[in-house]
Design a protein around this motif. Sequence first.
Motif, PDB file in Angstrom:
ATOM      1  N   CYS A   1       1.441   1.706  -3.541  1.00  0.00           N
ATOM      2  CA  CYS A   1       0.240   2.272  -4.177  1.00  0.00           C
ATOM      3  C   CYS A   1       0.148   3.775  -3.944  1.00  0.00           C
TER       4      CYS A   1
ATOM      5  N   GLU B   1      -4.627   2.291   4.984  1.00  0.00           N
ATOM      6  CA  GLU B   1      -4.484   0.837   4.871  1.00  0.00           C
ATOM      7  C   GLU B   1      -3.082   0.398   5.262  1.00  0.00           C
TER       8      GLU B   1
ATOM      9  N   LYS C   1       0.833  -1.216   0.000  1.00  0.00           N
ATOM     10  CA  LYS C   1       0.000   0.000   0.000  1.00  0.00           C
ATOM     11  C   LYS C   1       0.864   1.261   0.000  1.00  0.00           C
TER      12      LYS C   1
ATOM     13  N   THR D   1     -18.032  -4.286  -3.093  1.00  0.00           N
ATOM     14  CA  THR D   1     -17.096  -4.556  -4.186  1.00  0.00           C
ATOM     15  C   THR D   1     -16.757  -6.044  -4.257  1.00  0.00           C
TER      16      THR D   1
ATOM     17  N   ILE E   1      -6.602   6.689   1.400  1.00  0.00           N
ATOM     18  CA  ILE E   1      -6.868   5.288   1.720  1.00  0.00           C
ATOM     19  C   ILE E   1      -5.593   4.453   1.759  1.00  0.00           C
ATOM     20  N   GLN E   2      -4.636   4.741   0.870  1.00  0.00           N
ATOM     21  CA  GLN E   2      -3.400   3.958   0.853  1.00  0.00           C
ATOM     22  C   GLN E   2      -2.634   4.134   2.161  1.00  0.00           C
TER      23      GLN E   2
ATOM     24  N   CYS F   1      -4.575   3.583  -6.275  1.00  0.00           N
ATOM     25  CA  CYS F   1      -5.788   3.350  -5.477  1.00  0.00           C
ATOM     26  C   CYS F   1      -6.335   4.702  -5.035  1.00  0.00           C
ATOM     27  N   GLU F   2      -7.635   4.855  -5.157  1.00  0.00           N
ATOM     28  CA  GLU F   2      -8.224   6.153  -4.823  1.00  0.00           C
ATOM     29  C   GLU F   2      -9.239   6.009  -3.715  1.00  0.00           C
ATOM     30  N   GLY F   3      -9.227   6.988  -2.814  1.00  0.00           N
ATOM     31  CA  GLY F   3     -10.213   7.030  -1.751  1.00  0.00           C
ATOM     32  C   GLY F   3     -11.428   7.840  -2.173  1.00  0.00           C
TER      33      GLY F   3
ATOM     34  N   ARG G   1     -12.988   3.527  -0.274  1.00  0.00           N
ATOM     35  CA  ARG G   1     -12.450   3.611  -1.634  1.00  0.00           C
ATOM     36  C   ARG G   1     -13.435   4.294  -2.571  1.00  0.00           C
ATOM     37  N   TYR G   2     -12.881   4.842  -3.627  1.00  0.00           N
ATOM     38  CA  TYR G   2     -13.644   5.557  -4.653  1.00  0.00           C
ATOM     39  C   TYR G   2     -14.720   4.663  -5.282  1.00  0.00           C
TER      40      TYR G   2
ATOM     41  N   ASP H   1     -12.213  -0.999   2.746  1.00  0.00           N
ATOM     42  CA  ASP H   1     -12.642  -0.899   1.350  1.00  0.00           C
ATOM     43  C   ASP H   1     -13.817   0.062   1.180  1.00  0.00           C
TER      44      ASP H   1
END
Length: 142
Positions: free
Chosen positions: A32, A63, A29, A112, A59-60, A38-40, A103-104, A100
């Motif tokens: 990332c 996490e 992460k 998801t 988010i990265q 990865c997008e929040g 996340r976007y 999760d």
Amino acid sequence: MFTRITPKYKEVFFESFVVALPLMYGVAKIGCAFAGCCEGLPYNGFMRVHTDKGNLFPIQKLESAVFLLLFAFSIVLYFKKRFNPLVASSIYAIAKIALDFLRYAHLYHVITATQVMCVVIVVLFIFLNRRQAKIAKLYSDE
């Protein structure tokens, strides 16, 4: 693979692998965060990430922090001989399910594919843990 080569140490290999899982994910992460893959959710608060989609939740970073803390806690339990890899795997998956939601992808989906997979993992490991406990109880009663 290692359990096939040396079946005598199957439990030690499995425990060691499970202990290392949150470390591997936490470090991934961090990668990332640098790659920006990865997008929040949209977010304008503390530590927001600026992107072409606007300000997003980090988010990265969250996490990574959560899973590195889970790794530290797992290591403590491992060295105290109180580590249960089935319970730990369930906790890791529950943490992933909860994170999760930030996340976007949750702007367009209620749940998801990652969360579905993690729920399956949690159910499987709870079942295996209960089965293991029943077997242990049978042997202890004898």
